[in-house]
Write an enzyme that holds these catalytic residues in place. Sequence first.
Site, PDB file in Angstrom:
ATOM      1  N   HIS A  69       0.836  -1.212   0.000  1.00 26.20           N
ATOM      2  CA  HIS A  69       0.000   0.000   0.000  1.00 26.20           C
ATOM      3  C   HIS A  69       0.860   1.248   0.000  1.00 26.20           C
ATOM      4  CE1 HIS A  69       1.136  -0.538   4.187  1.00 26.20           C
ATOM      5  NE2 HIS A  69       1.053   0.781   4.278  1.00 26.20           N
ATOM      6  N   THR A  71       0.740   4.628   1.994  1.00 22.38           N
ATOM      7  CA  THR A  71       0.089   5.324   3.111  1.00 22.38           C
ATOM      8  C   THR A  71      -0.166   6.781   2.730  1.00 22.38           C
ATOM      9  OG1 THR A  71       1.348   3.951   4.662  1.00 22.38           O
ATOM     10  CG2 THR A  71       0.327   5.938   5.572  1.00 22.38           C
ATOM     11  N   HIS A 153       5.087   6.667  -1.340  1.00 18.38           N
ATOM     12  CA  HIS A 153       5.879   5.473  -1.647  1.00 18.38           C
ATOM     13  C   HIS A 153       5.132   4.219  -1.242  1.00 18.38           C
ATOM     14  CE1 HIS A 153       6.341   5.954   2.635  1.00 18.38           C
ATOM     15  NE2 HIS A 153       6.612   4.665   2.668  1.00 18.38           N
TER      16      HIS A 153
HETATM   17  P1  2AM Z   1       4.969   2.955   5.245  1.00 17.78           P
HETATM   18  O1  2AM Z   1       3.917   3.882   4.767  1.00 17.78           O
HETATM   19  O2  2AM Z   1       6.342   3.342   4.875  1.00 17.78           O
HETATM   20  O3  2AM Z   1       4.726   1.529   4.845  1.00 17.78           O
HETATM   21  C1  2AM Z   1       1.567   1.167   9.553  1.00 17.78           C
HETATM   22  O4  2AM Z   1       2.692   1.236  10.349  1.00 17.78           O
HETATM   23  C2  2AM Z   1       1.789   1.941   8.265  1.00 17.78           C
HETATM   24  O5  2AM Z   1       1.869   3.337   8.519  1.00 17.78           O
HETATM   25  C3  2AM Z   1       3.021   1.569   7.506  1.00 17.78           C
HETATM   26  O6  2AM Z   1       2.633   1.466   6.189  1.00 17.78           O
HETATM   27  C4  2AM Z   1       4.005   2.669   7.801  1.00 17.78           C
HETATM   28  O7  2AM Z   1       4.973   2.996   6.860  1.00 17.78           O
HETATM   29  C5  2AM Z   1       3.110   3.835   8.094  1.00 17.78           C
HETATM   30  N1  2AM Z   1       3.653   4.657   9.180  1.00 17.78           N
HETATM   31  C6  2AM Z   1       3.986   4.240  10.422  1.00 17.78           C
HETATM   32  N2  2AM Z   1       4.373   5.272  11.173  1.00 17.78           N
HETATM   33  C7  2AM Z   1       4.300   6.374  10.401  1.00 17.78           C
HETATM   34  C8  2AM Z   1       4.564   7.758  10.601  1.00 17.78           C
HETATM   35  N3  2AM Z   1       4.991   8.228  11.770  1.00 17.78           N
HETATM   36  N4  2AM Z   1       4.374   8.600   9.559  1.00 17.78           N
HETATM   37  C9  2AM Z   1       3.957   8.155   8.376  1.00 17.78           C
HETATM   38  N5  2AM Z   1       3.681   6.862   8.126  1.00 17.78           N
HETATM   39  C10 2AM Z   1       3.844   5.979   9.119  1.00 17.78           C
END
Ligand code: 2AM
Length: 222
Positions: A69, A71, A153
């Site tokens: 995914h 985010t 990303h």
């Molecule tokens: P990702 O987007 O790089 O994969 C659950 O942990 C998801 O939220 C993951 O997909 C993770 O990284 C994202 N995530 C975790 N902590 C975060 C943060 N502080 N800021 C932005 N994305 C975060």
Amino acid sequence: VQLEETFIPSYFGWFLFASVQEKVKCTSMEFVKTLDTLDAFKKHLSDFTGKAEKEVDLEQYFEAKGPLHCTTKFCDYGKAEGAKDYALTPAVKDFYGSTTELSLTALFVTPRTVGARVSLTEEQLLLWPTDAEKEAESVVPAAASLPLGSRAHITLGCAEGVKAVQTGLDLLEILALQKEGQQGEPVEEMELGSLTYYGEGRWLLSLREPICTAACFSSYYK
Ligand code: 2AM
């Protein structure tokens, strides 16, 4: 209020269709495997191992977890800053459950993460939090000056003990170097595109043809 909080997810994002997840995983695995065999990579192996002589099997080095995914907003069930405001944004409601096409324009590898850069369209940017890049400022000082959506990303894998949040920071770091005018060291033309080395174990493959993947805007509750 407590009841409302329980409805805010771990995160919102675009989730790749199951049918394209395998294709993306295979492409990234192919890249990582090829990178591992390049003399240029071997020359900088100590970035990954700390020691020049030691070998690294990149295929084993990174571990992938969960559904692929991109985010948009990490909410931490309402505990993250701005989570509630984001969840209540009209665009989030309007696009929730809708399908879109994500354009993957680069793959990158660092000693911490492997990921794909996602180039967002104007419409997709409506779902992008305005402070996503600025939030990374304490780690990547130049992040706030990068265009909106720069952090977008897909995490494809993390080294042992590394959290997924690192992938976006690694991408921002590379983009910040580019913005400062660091061209990086052109390494070679690969089948998928051109490979550049940015020092400290940072490798970027700019894809000749973007990988387009269908994805659904939704949220994740663990
Ligand atoms: P990702 O987007 O790089 O994969 C659950 O942990 C998801 O939220 C993951 O997909 C993770 O990284 C994202 N995530 C975790 N902590 C975060 C943060 N502080 N800021 C932005 N994305 C975060």
